[in-house]
Motif scaffolding. Structure first.
Motif, PDB file in Angstrom:
ATOM      1  N   ARG A  12       0.816  -1.212   0.000  1.00 27.33           N
ATOM      2  CA  ARG A  12       0.000   0.000   0.000  1.00 27.33           C
ATOM      3  C   ARG A  12       0.851   1.263   0.000  1.00 27.33           C
ATOM      4  NH1 ARG A  12      -4.637  -2.359  -0.157  1.00 27.33           N
ATOM      5  NH2 ARG A  12      -5.347  -3.807   1.403  1.00 27.33           N
ATOM      6  N   ALA A  15       0.768   5.086  -4.271  1.00 32.64           N
ATOM      7  CA  ALA A  15      -0.559   5.608  -4.563  1.00 32.64           C
ATOM      8  C   ALA A  15      -0.390   6.944  -5.248  1.00 32.64           C
ATOM      9  CB  ALA A  15      -1.375   5.777  -3.282  1.00 32.64           C
ATOM     10  N   ALA A  72     -13.505   4.547 -14.081  1.00 32.25           N
ATOM     11  CA  ALA A  72     -12.502   4.121 -13.104  1.00 32.25           C
ATOM     12  C   ALA A  72     -12.924   2.812 -12.453  1.00 32.25           C
ATOM     13  CB  ALA A  72     -12.336   5.201 -12.036  1.00 32.25           C
ATOM     14  N   GLU A  74     -13.336   0.410  -9.214  1.00 31.30           N
ATOM     15  CA  GLU A  74     -13.655   0.665  -7.815  1.00 31.30           C
ATOM     16  C   GLU A  74     -12.361   0.638  -6.999  1.00 31.30           C
ATOM     17  OE1 GLU A  74     -16.613   1.461  -6.545  1.00 31.30           O
ATOM     18  OE2 GLU A  74     -17.378   1.438  -8.589  1.00 31.30           O
ATOM     19  N   PRO A  75     -12.245   1.467  -5.965  1.00 37.91           N
ATOM     20  CA  PRO A  75     -11.014   1.490  -5.168  1.00 37.91           C
ATOM     21  C   PRO A  75     -10.638   0.142  -4.562  1.00 37.91           C
ATOM     22  CG  PRO A  75     -12.421   3.340  -4.598  1.00 37.91           C
ATOM     23  CD  PRO A  75     -13.200   2.469  -5.529  1.00 37.91           C
ATOM     24  N   ASP A  76     -11.641  -0.699  -4.286  1.00 36.81           N
ATOM     25  CA  ASP A  76     -11.345  -1.996  -3.680  1.00 36.81           C
ATOM     26  C   ASP A  76     -11.368  -3.125  -4.713  1.00 36.81           C
ATOM     27  OD1 ASP A  76     -14.043  -1.846  -4.144  1.00 36.81           O
ATOM     28  OD2 ASP A  76     -14.619  -2.756  -2.234  1.00 36.81           O
TER      29      ASP A  76
END
Length: 160
Positions: A12, A15, A72, A74-76
């Protein structure tokens, strides 16, 4: 040597920055001028000047024009969602390229030659991602490993 499970921490570290890209008013005006010119001049500028603020801003505007409308993930999103998206885009591009090749067969060798300059600038994005604060990130090291392989592992005669 015995097999043993490997536990990998989630990566992580890398970003996109939360803040917007900042530039000086002079760079904005110069980027406007670059983008108002002929496409060949823009391409030449992107090849020859990969470090200046105004050219970086022009490049970001070109990317935004192409990618800004893309839906885009999804963030997850998991790896399966990313792979499905890549497969869909690859199918779409393959169809578009096949239609272009069929419509203009004489120009196809020229299209293929256009990859050469793009290959030369292909690693420039890595300079933006690969900073001392992000270099430990697994994704940065993986991407640099792929770039190294594409560039012939140090042998220019083996470049992709």
């Amino acid at each position: 040597m015995r097999d043993r499970p490997i536990f990998r921490l989630p990566d992580r570290i890398v970003a996109l920055p939360a803040a917007t890209f900042e530039f000086s008013p002079a760079a904005g005006a110069e980027a406007d001028g670059i983008l108002a010119g002929e496409p060949t001049d823009l391409f030449r500028r992107l090849l020859h000047d990969q470090e200046s603020e105004s050219v970086l801003l022009a490049a970001r505007r070109v990317l935004h024009a192409f990618l800004g409308a893309a839906p885009a993930l999804e963030p997850d999103a998991d790896a399966g969602a990313v792979l499905a998206r890549l497969a869909a885009v690859r199918t779409e591009l393959t169809g578009a390229l096949a239609a272009t090749r069929a419509a203009h067969p004489d120009e196809w060798p020229g299209v293929l030659r256009e990859r050469a300059p793009l290959t030369l600038i292909g690693g420039c994005w890595l300079d933006t991602v690969s900073q001392p604060a992000t270099q430990p990130a697994e994704i940065v090291n993986t991407l640099f490993g792929q770039h190294f392989t594409l560039m012939g592992e140090g042998n220019p005669q083996r470049t992709a």
